[in-house]
Write a protein that holds these residues in place. Sequence first.
Motif, PDB file in Angstrom:
ATOM      1  N   GLU A  13      37.654 -42.880  24.624  1.00  0.00           N
ATOM      2  CA  GLU A  13      36.683 -42.879  25.714  1.00  0.00           C
ATOM      3  C   GLU A  13      37.347 -42.681  27.071  1.00  0.00           C
ATOM      4  O   GLU A  13      36.692 -42.268  28.029  1.00  0.00           O
ATOM      5  CB  GLU A  13      35.878 -44.176  25.691  1.00  0.00           C
ATOM      6  CG  GLU A  13      35.054 -44.313  24.426  1.00  0.00           C
ATOM      7  CD  GLU A  13      34.520 -45.711  24.204  1.00  0.00           C
ATOM      8  OE1 GLU A  13      34.564 -46.538  25.144  1.00  0.00           O
ATOM      9  OE2 GLU A  13      34.060 -45.979  23.078  1.00  0.00           O
ATOM     10  N   ASP A  14      38.617 -42.983  27.167  1.00  0.00           N
ATOM     11  CA  ASP A  14      39.339 -42.831  28.431  1.00  0.00           C
ATOM     12  C   ASP A  14      40.019 -41.475  28.546  1.00  0.00           C
ATOM     13  O   ASP A  14      40.646 -41.184  29.557  1.00  0.00           O
ATOM     14  CB  ASP A  14      40.394 -43.944  28.569  1.00  0.00           C
ATOM     15  CG  ASP A  14      39.759 -45.322  28.571  1.00  0.00           C
ATOM     16  OD1 ASP A  14      38.649 -45.466  29.134  1.00  0.00           O
ATOM     17  OD2 ASP A  14      40.349 -46.244  27.989  1.00  0.00           O
ATOM     18  N   GLY A  15      39.905 -40.658  27.505  1.00  0.00           N
ATOM     19  CA  GLY A  15      40.578 -39.356  27.493  1.00  0.00           C
ATOM     20  C   GLY A  15      39.686 -38.232  27.973  1.00  0.00           C
ATOM     21  O   GLY A  15      38.620 -38.449  28.564  1.00  0.00           O
ATOM     22  N   ASN A  16      40.105 -37.030  27.692  1.00  0.00           N
ATOM     23  CA  ASN A  16      39.374 -35.828  28.065  1.00  0.00           C
ATOM     24  C   ASN A  16      38.173 -35.665  27.132  1.00  0.00           C
ATOM     25  O   ASN A  16      38.342 -35.604  25.917  1.00  0.00           O
ATOM     26  CB  ASN A  16      40.326 -34.624  27.938  1.00  0.00           C
ATOM     27  CG  ASN A  16      39.705 -33.332  28.386  1.00  0.00           C
ATOM     28  OD1 ASN A  16      38.508 -33.123  28.301  1.00  0.00           O
ATOM     29  ND2 ASN A  16      40.549 -32.426  28.863  1.00  0.00           N
ATOM     30  N   PRO A  17      36.945 -35.571  27.670  1.00  0.00           N
ATOM     31  CA  PRO A  17      35.765 -35.451  26.812  1.00  0.00           C
ATOM     32  C   PRO A  17      35.739 -34.171  25.966  1.00  0.00           C
ATOM     33  O   PRO A  17      35.023 -34.111  24.967  1.00  0.00           O
ATOM     34  CB  PRO A  17      34.585 -35.491  27.790  1.00  0.00           C
ATOM     35  CG  PRO A  17      35.147 -35.273  29.139  1.00  0.00           C
ATOM     36  CD  PRO A  17      36.607 -35.609  29.088  1.00  0.00           C
ATOM     37  N   SER A  18      36.530 -33.185  26.334  1.00  0.00           N
ATOM     38  CA  SER A  18      36.605 -31.953  25.527  1.00  0.00           C
ATOM     39  C   SER A  18      37.500 -32.131  24.305  1.00  0.00           C
ATOM     40  O   SER A  18      37.443 -31.329  23.373  1.00  0.00           O
ATOM     41  CB  SER A  18      37.138 -30.799  26.370  1.00  0.00           C
ATOM     42  OG  SER A  18      36.251 -30.529  27.424  1.00  0.00           O
ATOM     43  N   TYR A  19      38.348 -33.153  24.332  1.00  0.00           N
ATOM     44  CA  TYR A  19      39.287 -33.430  23.229  1.00  0.00           C
ATOM     45  C   TYR A  19      39.192 -34.922  22.897  1.00  0.00           C
ATOM     46  O   TYR A  19      40.112 -35.688  23.156  1.00  0.00           O
ATOM     47  CB  TYR A  19      40.714 -33.043  23.627  1.00  0.00           C
ATOM     48  CG  TYR A  19      40.818 -31.620  24.128  1.00  0.00           C
ATOM     49  CD1 TYR A  19      40.783 -30.561  23.229  1.00  0.00           C
ATOM     50  CD2 TYR A  19      40.927 -31.332  25.482  1.00  0.00           C
ATOM     51  CE1 TYR A  19      40.857 -29.248  23.670  1.00  0.00           C
ATOM     52  CE2 TYR A  19      41.003 -30.024  25.933  1.00  0.00           C
ATOM     53  CZ  TYR A  19      40.962 -28.997  25.026  1.00  0.00           C
ATOM     54  OH  TYR A  19      41.033 -27.701  25.453  1.00  0.00           O
ATOM     55  N   LYS A  20      38.063 -35.318  22.333  1.00  0.00           N
ATOM     56  CA  LYS A  20      37.736 -36.737  22.176  1.00  0.00           C
ATOM     57  C   LYS A  20      38.696 -37.504  21.268  1.00  0.00           C
ATOM     58  O   LYS A  20      38.865 -38.702  21.417  1.00  0.00           O
ATOM     59  CB  LYS A  20      36.316 -36.878  21.645  1.00  0.00           C
ATOM     60  CG  LYS A  20      35.289 -36.403  22.642  1.00  0.00           C
ATOM     61  CD  LYS A  20      33.842 -36.357  22.199  1.00  0.00           C
ATOM     62  CE  LYS A  20      33.416 -37.066  20.998  1.00  0.00           C
ATOM     63  NZ  LYS A  20      31.964 -36.982  20.743  1.00  0.00           N
ATOM     64  N   TYR A  21      39.333 -36.824  20.321  1.00  0.00           N
ATOM     65  CA  TYR A  21      40.176 -37.517  19.344  1.00  0.00           C
ATOM     66  C   TYR A  21      41.668 -37.399  19.667  1.00  0.00           C
ATOM     67  O   TYR A  21      42.509 -37.718  18.847  1.00  0.00           O
ATOM     68  CB  TYR A  21      39.859 -37.004  17.933  1.00  0.00           C
ATOM     69  CG  TYR A  21      38.393 -37.197  17.626  1.00  0.00           C
ATOM     70  CD1 TYR A  21      37.925 -38.428  17.172  1.00  0.00           C
ATOM     71  CD2 TYR A  21      37.474 -36.183  17.855  1.00  0.00           C
ATOM     72  CE1 TYR A  21      36.576 -38.632  16.937  1.00  0.00           C
ATOM     73  CE2 TYR A  21      36.117 -36.378  17.619  1.00  0.00           C
ATOM     74  CZ  TYR A  21      35.677 -37.598  17.166  1.00  0.00           C
ATOM     75  OH  TYR A  21      34.346 -37.816  16.947  1.00  0.00           O
ATOM     76  N   PHE A  22      41.954 -36.950  20.882  1.00  0.00           N
ATOM     77  CA  PHE A  22      43.339 -36.825  21.357  1.00  0.00           C
ATOM     78  C   PHE A  22      43.721 -38.092  22.108  1.00  0.00           C
ATOM     79  O   PHE A  22      42.994 -38.545  22.991  1.00  0.00           O
ATOM     80  CB  PHE A  22      43.479 -35.611  22.287  1.00  0.00           C
ATOM     81  CG  PHE A  22      44.841 -35.485  22.907  1.00  0.00           C
ATOM     82  CD1 PHE A  22      45.885 -34.922  22.193  1.00  0.00           C
ATOM     83  CD2 PHE A  22      45.083 -35.936  24.192  1.00  0.00           C
ATOM     84  CE1 PHE A  22      47.151 -34.805  22.762  1.00  0.00           C
ATOM     85  CE2 PHE A  22      46.340 -35.826  24.762  1.00  0.00           C
ATOM     86  CZ  PHE A  22      47.370 -35.268  24.037  1.00  0.00           C
TER      87      PHE A  22
END
Length: 184
Positions: free
Chosen positions: A155-164
Amino acid sequence: PTPRRTQKAVRQREQDKAIMRSGIIFCSSAAALLLLVSLVNLLSANVVQADEGPSHGFNDKIAWFDDLEAGLKEARARNTLAVVLIHKSWCGACKRLRSDFVASESIVQATTPFVMINLADDKEPVGDQWTPDGGYIPRLFFVNADGEPLDVYNEDGNPSYKYFYSSAAAVEAQLNRQAEKLSN
């Protein structure tokens, strides 16, 4: 100049050129050999990292499975969630995350409620459920014992790469959130 001196000077120049050519060839050969040895060492290092048992270099203190089905079988037996890490041995972001995992002592404890599955290189599972927002790497999924990915992502990452997840701290924070949900 006398013809004799000219002939001697010509011979001397030819010898000098021959010496220079052999020196250049030697230097070029030595440089090529050095480059080849460096390349072999680099490739060997990557192969060794990719073959380090189930951890694949992601902290040997974590109880990893490197087979999806075996890990899911364990998750069913323990009635818990599994965490699936998908990465490649040659990937720069994966290597950074790997070194971050190794440096973290606290992540070992955070993984204990889960079955940890580490899928490197050709062990990457196939199917849309494993690439919901693209095939980038590394990707980290929380899955139920049937292998179905849950709607748990960075949730704190890039919304385009949610599982990164870019750091072990980010992974650890998610592990702790999910462990708290499991205990309730």
